[in-house]
Enzyme design. Structure first.
Site, mmCIF file in Angstrom:
data_model
loop_
_atom_site.group_PDB
_atom_site.id
_atom_site.type_symbol
_atom_site.label_atom_id
_atom_site.label_comp_id
_atom_site.label_asym_id
_atom_site.label_seq_id
_atom_site.Cartn_x
_atom_site.Cartn_y
_atom_site.Cartn_z
ATOM 1 C CG MET A 1 -0.822 0.464 2.941
ATOM 2 S SD MET A 1 -1.889 -0.008 3.774
ATOM 3 C CE MET A 1 -0.884 0.004 5.251
ATOM 4 C CE1 TYR B 1 4.556 -1.253 11.024
ATOM 5 C CE2 TYR B 1 6.665 -0.796 9.596
ATOM 6 C CZ TYR B 1 5.672 -2.106 10.192
ATOM 7 O OH TYR B 1 5.650 -3.524 11.212
ATOM 8 C CD GLU B 2 -0.230 0.292 8.049
ATOM 9 O OE1 GLU B 2 -1.392 0.781 7.988
ATOM 10 O OE2 GLU B 2 0.177 -0.418 7.337
ATOM 11 N N GLY B 3 -0.414 4.651 11.241
ATOM 12 C CA GLY B 3 -0.685 5.309 12.473
ATOM 13 C C GLY B 3 -0.279 5.321 13.959
#
Length: 572
Positions: A161, A429-431
């Site tokens: 992504m 990562y991923e927020g």
């Protein structure tokens, strides 16, 4: 120091702590009975021990490199990946219509955690693909599904992504990537993306990128963003990899850890892509991928914590240093009180973080099976806690593992430092974990705290049920839950969101502390009160749970005194 997959622990937690039975009793997951789940966990554990763990150090010592525009992966990764794919471990929860197993997400969560414990750098590849599979299942056209899903599920192709750009990190709406219609249903994608995990490899036939970009009529901000699938090699009329697309890996990042995972800067120059979902609705489609990825990243933290704990425990049982106070003890450092404290803390927090992770996964499965809005709210509420506390635990436990090793922990050849270096990025990562905490006190309390209160009611009911057997443990859990309820009520009452945000991180940590105590108490009850889990529950509840008081006091301070410290005050 071999890695041992903690399969018996998962089975116990499924049976006595998070109640997987309620999932497998639904019509949707009825075929995933205990025998099936046990067989899956046992075989996945074997694969992690025998296939993935042996390449863990290779990934650190000989990381992925970019040579003549092509990514070369670490020694042994290609063969290990092949065995992962052939075993079906990428697609345990994917749709059986396209070749997946259709198992509960709870089972996939456990498999992913074991894979993270054995080799996080390699596990990142299947995790990214799993997220792409889910996004396509929910949002892609039937034609896209037919072309891409069987290849992704089989592991022949890998998925990524692409969100972040140099000027647009957490503020995704600031992206500049563009998508121009080609007139034939495809789009020309142009722009640069950074921090793309497994942006390319030499172990799959194709790499498929989910890319956020803006159409010509897209409004500024996140509401104008669309999502596209952009393959490295454009599928031909038979769905096989064809001509090369107009994209390339500009460079690979030089990182403090995860050396075996190629983190790419990707350049798209009019690359051919296809729209996923509706125009300008890319964030909704991408969040389908990101939400479960956040749980997956929390599981990465727990997995690395498990690996670091096992590594430290083995060392502590071998290392002789100083006189120990335990009569008849081993004479190794595990008999020293402070080393015993560290190991008990590591094990207790791994249990707490794992229980939160699996409770969230069960809520996701119950949402899928029942469509009940209360289960959906439970899953949404637990996701930021599972992500942040899981990764914070991975960082803390791996750092403590270095400390258990003493001076040898600072020496790379022991492998202790790798866990600490590899896991550090999971809180980013991923927020980032700060964003997870802001989400918890913001969006997740927009219901007036109802999802939180239902969870607190359950914790107190469980504590009441435990009073007869464990009064000395049940009472502090009940009292801590009341303090947490009062803090939640205070946050809900704050109209200024910045007053919530100022204490969001300690609130999340305090909530996790109380949840951890709840699940430890359930484990003691499930064990019958006379074993190692009961002793561990007592350690957690009497020594670690009290931290909630300071954390929740911090959470209710608001923002005023924080901003009273000016920028000039912070200057050197």
């Amino acid at each position: 120091m071999p890695f041992r997959a903690p399969v018996p622990e998962y089975k116990f937690m499924f049976d006595h702590v998070v109640d997987l039975g309620q999932v497998t009793q639904t019509e949707r997951f009825a075929e995933a009975d205990q025998d099936v789940v046990d067989a899956i966990l046992t075989e996945a554990g074997r694969m992690c021990e025998e296939v993935m763990y042996p390449v863990q150090r290779n990934g650190d010592l000989e990381g992925a490199v970019l040579e003549n525009g092509k990514v070369r992966t670490s020694p042994g990764f290609a063969d290990a990946y092949r065995q992962i794919a052939e075993g079906g471990w990428i697609s345990t929860s994917a749709d059986p219509e396209y070749g997946g197993m259709g198992l509960p997400h709870s089972v996939t969560t456990v498999v992913n955690e074991m894979m993270s414990a054995s080799c996080l750098s390699l596990q990142l590849n299947p995790l990214m693909t799993q997220g792409q599979i889910e996004a396509l299942e929910h949002h892609a056209s039937d034609e896209i599904k037919a072309t891409y899903l069987p290849k992704l599920i089989s592991g022949e192709w890998a998925g990524t992504m692409n969100l972040t750009e140099p000027q647009a990190g957490s503020d995704v709406g600031a992206l500049r990537s563009k998508a121009e219609p080609n007139g034939d249903g495809s789009y020309a994608i142009s722009g640069q993306k950074i921090y793309i995990s497994w942006g390319d490899n030499d172990i799959t036939e194709n790499v498929c990128h989910l890319v956020l970009a803006r159409l010509p009529d897209g409004v500024p901000g996140t509401k104008g963003i669309s999502l596209f699938i952009v393959p490295k090699l454009i599928p031909d009329e038979n769905g096989n990899p064809g001509v090369a697309n107009s994209l390339k890996v500009v460079s690979l990042e030089h990182k403090m850890g995860l050396h075996g995972s190629p983190t790419a800067v990707m350049q798209y120059d009019g690359a051919t892509g296809w729209l996923i979902g509706e125009p300008h609705d890319g964030m909704r489609a991408m969040f389908t991928m990101m939400n479960n990825a956040r749980l997956g990243v929390g599981g990465q933290g727990v997995g690395v914590a498990e690996g670091a704990y096992q590594h430290a425990l083995a060392y502590a049982q071998e290392r002789k240093q100083g006189r120990t106070p335990v009569e008849g003890g081993s004479g190794t450092i595990i008999d020293h009180a402070d080393v015993r404290r560290m190991l008990a803390t590591m094990k207790a927090d791994v249990f707490a973080a794992r229980a939160i992770e699996l409770a969230c996964a069960v809520a996701i499965d119950m949402t899928t099976a029942t469509k009940d809005p209360e289960w959906k709210a439970r899953a949404a509420f637990l996701t930021p806690i599972a992500k942040a506390f899981g990764t914070d635990t991975g960082i803390a436990v791996s750092e403590m593992g270095v400390q258990v090793h003493g001076g040898m922990g600072f020496i790379e050849e022991t492998g202790a430092a790798q866990y600490s270096r590899d896991v550090r990025v999971t809180a980013i990562y991923e927020g980032t974990n700060g964003i997870q905490a802001m989400d918890l006190v913001g969006r997740k309390l927009m219901d007036g705290g109802e999802a939180a209160y239902r969870l607190l009611d359950e914790i107190e009911a469980n504590a009441e049920a435990a009073r007869g057997t464990f009064p000395e443990l049940a009472e502090p859990v009940w009292e801590a839950t009341e303090t947490l309820r009062e803090t939640t009520e205070w946050l809900v009452a704050q109209g200024d969101m910045n007053d919530r945000f100022a204490g969001c991180v300690p609130f999340l940590k305090g909530f996790a502390r109380v949840l951890g105590a709840h699940y430890h108490l359930r484990a003691a009850m499930g064990e019958g009160g006379a074993g190692a889990r009961t002793k561990l529950a007592r350690f957690y509840i009497t020594r670690l749970l009290p931290e909630h008081a300071g954390l929740l006091a911090h959470a209710m301070r608001g923002a005023e005194d924080l901003y009273a410290i000016t920028v000039d005050d912070l200057a050197v």
